[in-house]
Structures are given as structure tokens and as C-alpha cells.
Design a protein around this motif. Sequence first.
Motif, PDB file in Angstrom:
ATOM      1  N   ARG A   1      93.657 -54.563 -71.224  1.00 19.92           N
ATOM      2  CA  ARG A   1      94.878 -54.024 -70.450  1.00 19.92           C
ATOM      3  C   ARG A   1      94.909 -54.651 -68.836  1.00 19.92           C
ATOM      4  O   ARG A   1      95.828 -54.714 -68.349  1.00 19.92           O
TER       5      ARG A   1
ATOM      6  N   ASP B   1     103.401 -52.458 -76.562  1.00 25.62           N
ATOM      7  CA  ASP B   1     102.149 -51.554 -76.284  1.00 25.62           C
ATOM      8  C   ASP B   1     101.845 -50.372 -77.342  1.00 25.62           C
ATOM      9  O   ASP B   1     102.786 -49.656 -77.256  1.00 25.62           O
TER      10      ASP B   1
ATOM     11  N   ASP C   1     107.307 -49.971 -76.227  1.00 25.34           N
ATOM     12  CA  ASP C   1     106.026 -49.319 -76.418  1.00 25.34           C
ATOM     13  C   ASP C   1     106.226 -48.021 -77.407  1.00 25.34           C
ATOM     14  O   ASP C   1     107.242 -47.912 -77.754  1.00 25.34           O
TER      15      ASP C   1
END
Length: 578
Positions: A62, A79, A107
Motif C-alpha cells: 500500500r 481496495d 473499496d
Amino acid sequence: MKVLILGGYGVFGGRLVRLLQDLTDLELLVGGRSLARAQAFCQGFCAEYRGAARIVPLALDRADIAQALRDERPDLVVDASGPFQDYGAEPYRVIEACLAAGVDYLDFADGADFVFGVARFDERAKAAGVVVLSGVSSFPVLTAAVLRKLAATMEIHAVEGGIAPSPYAGIGLNVMRAVVGYAGGPVTLRRGGRTVEAFGLTESRRFTVAVPGRLPLASLHFSLVDVPDLRVLPPEHPAMTDIWMGAGPVPEGLHRVLNLLAKARARFGLPALTPFSTLFYAVLNRMRFGEHRGGMIVSARGRADGRDVVRSWHLLAEGDDGPLIPSMAIEALIRKWLRGERPAPGARSAVRALELEDYEALFARRAIVFGFRDDAGGGPIYRDILGPAFDALPAPVRALHDETGPRRWSGTASVRRGRGLVARLLCAMVGFPDAAESVPVTVAFTPEPGAERWTRTIGGKNFASVQSVGTGRDRHLLVERFGPAAFSLALVRDGARLLFVPRRWSFLGVPMPRVLLPGGESFETQAGGRFAFDVTVRVPLVGLLVAYRGTLEPAARPGMDRPSDPGLREPAPSAQDR
């Protein structure tokens, strides 16, 4: 379209890859800190599924996301890593990198504060023409879609519900870290019209997930979880004063241990329980027993047509299809993206990203069903339990159960009896009829407070039971009592048949072992325009106790050969029945 999935070989990322495998216009970059694990996932995936999408492993931390965006130039970043509650001093590092690179972002975030805080990037996202949607999962996307459907017919004041995963679904270590991390910690929610703090996993409620006409889940113990719904749903419904969302993992014993630890942390100000996450992860993923089924429930209380109402939505997922549901929201968005339906630029929660119809198209391809209930009660017993599924039953079955007053039905029946000594003794105790062919049968229905007594006379022998709508652990079940024994039965519609499926039983109010629960296929249907029944009772270690089958029709009234009831006419068969 090139999609970079952070945590692509993890639980949710891996399931997303599986859901998108058929799309030929898609290149999926499966990213994670371990290149070996990413390669192993891609090799195993391609060998097993042979999907049309191109799958590429990628080593990616990340912290290096900005460089990866420059090198790989994806169209979309997903994500799927987490835990989003523990992203440290720079929780929005990936979002900021996507905004700088002009890359769209989705995400799976399950942290309420994380999702609620994404709106701070809205102006920057709009200026850059970038889509940033957070919390693209069952919580809150599916919940929000359900509530919008309910809000079309009622004003919503209070909401409660939760997710019950299958014990075989498996749970990722990052998800376990998130859950254990907020156990006993503060959770912000709406209660009594005010924003207050409760403590994660310290409050519990019991729900039964029961799609009308389907085999329900067992009554499950749900505990308060820190999910985006608690923060992002109340603004969508101005009259909402209360919201509570939970999770109901099994086994219940392990769940209650976590409840105790959460209460200890909240009571004594202990540090977060995160060090226990690896232990709970290992134990939970090894204790797999029971039905391989999962579900979800959303219940809303409010006003409609000038009266108080309670309406609920239930979802059931069989086998391995249930664990895919959290990843389906992103699947649906990507499929729409490829059709030219890109979300509007801006940064926000995904609470309005999809409608229930979007999910319905995906569910139709899998063993996933859902349905709505009006939980007012007070009507005929079978209609209350079956809800909308009652109207799909054959006309004679509806006619027998759709009255609440005294009545009598009569016809003929054939009876078989078990031959063993124990079977004969049990039959004598209950009063079951003797074995016979084509003997007269009469059933008298007598209303009692909150119940209905069925007195059956078959071949001159009487036996009776009392039926009622189940409550508590028996919610959405039919409870039938034979003296001191009570049996909780699921009413399941199977085409033109109404099945009675035993789920629980008790003796003198004491729950009895499921291994001793009597069984046998029993159902109601129609035959030749008449109500038809076929009942088989088998007892473990004993075998057949009794089986009787036959037909009934309403007893003639004075001055009439047979009642003329237009409700007995058969409706045209549905596509499902055909």
C-alpha cells in the motif's frame, strides 16, 4: 478495462475475481505484498475456472501505491485489503493517490468512520473527474437499496437487522482483526433521535431469517457491529430515530465468548482485543458444522396509511453462493461500467450506488432468494407465517387455512402404522388411528386464544393438536402441540405442495436434542379439486410411527350438498409451478 485489486488474493478480493471471470474486456491485476501468493492464486484460479478475463499477479505494498499507479496505469483501483479501521495516520493514502493520478476508486470498507469521512474528498474528486465510492458492499449498499424499496410504502422510523454468514463461508484475518478491534470499543449510532455511543459486540438481539415460503435459518444470536450503515443511512431517511445493525456468526458459543470479552473491555477500560484476532480467526475457520446456508435481514418500523407498521426483508443464500454477496456490489458496478454506466464523479459513500433490481439480476443466477414480510400479525395462522407465499398455494389449501372461525372438513383417508412395540405404544399415547384403507375422516377447527385446535377423527379414533404462530426462537415457524410435546415446523412452499419441515421440539417446555427430533415427509396439496394431505411421522431409533393420507372438503351446510366456494377454483399455474 484494467482493474487493480489491492488484496486481490484475499477473501473478498478473490471472490470478486471469481465473479468477474467471464468478462472478456477486463484485465485484473491481483495485487498484494506477497508476489508468491498472488502468483499461486492466479495459477490456481486460471486452472480451476478458465475465465475469460485476463488475470495478472502483482507484488504491491500500500505504501507504494502512487508508483504502482504510474507504472500500471489502471482504469480503476479496488481496495479489498483492510482492516479499514486500522489504517493509521494516513487512512486515505490510496484515495489521495488515485485522485492525484486521475484513477477511479472503489473499496470494501466496513469501518463506519472511514466511509463517513470519504466525503471530505468530494470537491477534489469532482474537479479531477474521478469516481471515489467507499463502502461498496452488503453494508451499506444492499441495506440502503432495501430501505429505499421499503420507504416507497412507509415512513421509516427505526431500522434493525444484520448478516448471518454460513459457518462454512470462512472469514479473512483482516476482517477478524477489524471485528476484534472494535469489540468493546465505541460505536456511533442513532438512538431515540440522538447520536450516541454504544460498544461493539456488547449488545445482542435474536433474529430469524425467513424468506416467505422458504426453509428459514435457525434463530440466531446477532451482536452490534461497527458498520457504515450506522452513519450513512440515517441522513437518507429524515424520520429515522433509531438504527441497529449486527452480525450473527456461528458457533454461538464462540460468539458469546467474544461478547464477554467485549463487555469486559467496555466495563474496565481494557485495551483493544486485537491480539486475540489470530486465535479467533484460527478457531472460527475450523469450527465448521451445521447447515451451509447464510442470510440477511433488514426490519423497519414506521408509519403507513395512518397506522404503525413493521415490515422486513429477508435473504437466504445456499452453499457457496452466500459468501459471494459482499463482493457483488463491486461486481455490479464494474459490469455497469463496461456497459457505459459510469457513476458520477465525486467522493461519497456508496449508499446510492445500486438499487435492489441490480442485485436481483445477479442473485437470479445463483441460489440466492429474498422476500418481504408485513409483520403485523393477527391474521390466519398460516397466512401470518407464509406471508406473500400463502397466495401461491393451491386454492383448496388456501381455503382450509384462510379462515379463523370454527369449521369442519371431511373426507376419506388411508392409514399405515409402525409395527414395533415402541411405535404401537407411542401411537396409543397420542391417539393415532389404526391402520386402515379408505376410512372416513373429519377435522374440526376450533379457535383458541392465539391458536387453533385441530381435532381429527379418522376411522372412529380421535386425536388433537393445537397450532399457533411461533415466537422467540420459533419465530416464523408453526408450533404444533400434542399434549406436553411441542414441535416447531417450517412451512415451505414446493411448487403446488406445502411442506412441513421439523426444525425444533421440546417436552414440557424443555428443548430436546435435535438428533431425537421426529421427521418424515409431510405435505398438503390439492388433488381433483380437493384439499389433499400426506403425513408421515418417523421417530429416530424407532422408525415409522404412523402415516396417513387422504382428501378433505368443507363439510356441507344445512340445505346444501356442497358449499359453493369460488375460492376453491384453481388459479392458472405459475411459471415456477410449471
